[in-house]
Design an enzyme around this catalytic site. Structure first.
Site, PDB file in Angstrom:
ATOM      1  CG  ASP A   1      -2.826 -11.888  -9.902  1.00  0.00           C
ATOM      2  OD1 ASP A   1      -1.830 -11.302 -10.335  1.00  0.00           O
ATOM      3  OD2 ASP A   1      -2.923 -12.320  -8.742  1.00  0.00           O
TER       4      ASP A   1
ATOM      5  N   PRO B   1     -13.302 -11.301 -12.725  1.00  0.00           N
ATOM      6  CG  PRO B   1     -14.810 -10.990 -10.972  1.00  0.00           C
ATOM      7  CD  PRO B   1     -13.751 -11.940 -11.466  1.00  0.00           C
TER       8      PRO B   1
ATOM      9  CG  HIS C   1      -2.014  -1.053   1.087  1.00  0.00           C
ATOM     10  ND1 HIS C   1      -2.432  -1.806   2.169  1.00  0.00           N
ATOM     11  CD2 HIS C   1      -2.736  -1.495   0.028  1.00  0.00           C
ATOM     12  CE1 HIS C   1      -3.377  -2.645   1.775  1.00  0.00           C
ATOM     13  NE2 HIS C   1      -3.569  -2.480   0.479  1.00  0.00           N
TER      14      HIS C   1
ATOM     15  CG  ASP D   1      -5.268  -2.393  -4.445  1.00  0.00           C
ATOM     16  OD1 ASP D   1      -4.673  -3.452  -4.715  1.00  0.00           O
ATOM     17  OD2 ASP D   1      -5.603  -2.072  -3.291  1.00  0.00           O
ATOM     18  CB  SER D   2      -6.844  -4.998 -10.295  1.00  0.00           C
ATOM     19  OG  SER D   2      -5.573  -5.321 -10.837  1.00  0.00           O
TER      20      SER D   2
END
Length: 291
Positions: free
Chosen positions: A161, A165, A64, A158-159
């Site tokens: 892999d 979705p 983060h 901030d997904s």
């Protein structure tokens, strides 16, 4: 529920990571994904979605801090920030440490993940929900960047892999949508996996960036949770100087920001863009030998 269970992460073909479990805190299937939260003696609380580790309470600060502070301090005047994904809200916590940020919009497709994280990760995200600058939008991120009238100085993806979705957030169409809603000189940073095990993911993202943005690059951090070595963050912007911000300027901006970190420093910021050759080669391949 009590100990004795083992949770397996099988994201990478031929490699399996096992987490022992002291306690299962929660396990269920939401509208979009399978979710489990459990206690591990090393990593503390571990959140897994569809069998893939998303965040742990022990080392979330590395991911983060590096995703948020590098682009914001490189930009130097970020007022509006957009997060796509980031349902645990740890990224939002880091962004909101910057007093110059006037508005943070977070677009998350699954409200249940945010509600769940609010309840179970209050040790690092509690401040987010009381901050009037925080605007949570429950929507599809790709559709949001394609349709919004708002413009942002920083976009953080901030997904998960590129499966299920999250796959749409790695497409050229999505990156063009982000470019559309960035202010001039704005910066996009993406989660781009572990290049030692996911090389093509980085190559493909850089290839997409190169056709849209003037500067396509990557930087790295060492995050224990994400097995396989360095984690890569994709970097895309039309401000070709942002990536080269001097150490002196970064030190001044960080001092003025006036908050504590556990991983990020201006020196680490600069060093993160110095890539091991095998990662640099992946970036070069993605660029098609440009830049």
């Amino acid at each position: 529920m009590t100990s004795g269970l083992v949770f397996n992460e099988t994201l990478y073909p031929g490699v399996e990571v096992k987490y022992t479990c002291d306690t299962v805190i929660f396990q269920d299937r939401s509208e979009h994904q399978d979710l489990v939260l459990f206690e591990n003696p090393v990593f503390g609380k571990v959140l897994m979605l569809d069998g893939v580790t998303q965040v742990t309470s022990a080392d979330e600060f590395i991911y983060h801090e590096m995703m948020a502070h590098v682009p914001i301090l490189a930009h130097g005047a970020a007022r509006k920030v957009l997060i796509i994904g980031g349902g645990d809200c740890g990224m939002a916590e880091e962004v909101l440490k910057h007093k110059g940020v006037e508005k943070l919009t977070q677009v998350e497709i699954d409200r249940s993940v945010v509600d769940f994280s609010k309840e179970n990760f209050a040790d690092f995200n509690a401040s987010v929900f009381d901050d009037p600058r925080f605007d949570l939008v429950i929507a599809d991120g790709a559709r949001f960047v394609a349709e919004t009238d708002e413009r942002f100085d920083i976009v953080l993806v901030d997904s998960t892999d590129p499966h299920g979705p999250g796959a749409v957030l790695f497409t050229e169409e999505f990156y063009r949508g982000v470019h559309r809603c960035l202010t001039p000189g704005g910066i996009l940073v993406t989660q781009n996996g572990v290049p030692f095990l996911q090389r093509e993911e980085l190559v493909t993202s850089i290839r997409h960036f190169s056709g849209i943005y003037k500067d396509a690059a990557a930087y790295i951090a060492a995050i224990p949770t994400y097995f396989g070595g360095h984690m890569a963050f994709g970097w895309a912007t039309d401000n070709v100087e942002a990536r080269k911000t001097s150490l002196e300027v970064l030190q001044q901006r960080f001092a003025e920001a006036n908050f504590d970190t556990r991983y990020y420093t201006p020196d680490v910021h600069q060093a993160a863009f110095a890539l091991p050759r095998f990662i640099g080669d992946a970036v070069t391949e993605g660029r098609g030998d440009k830049g």
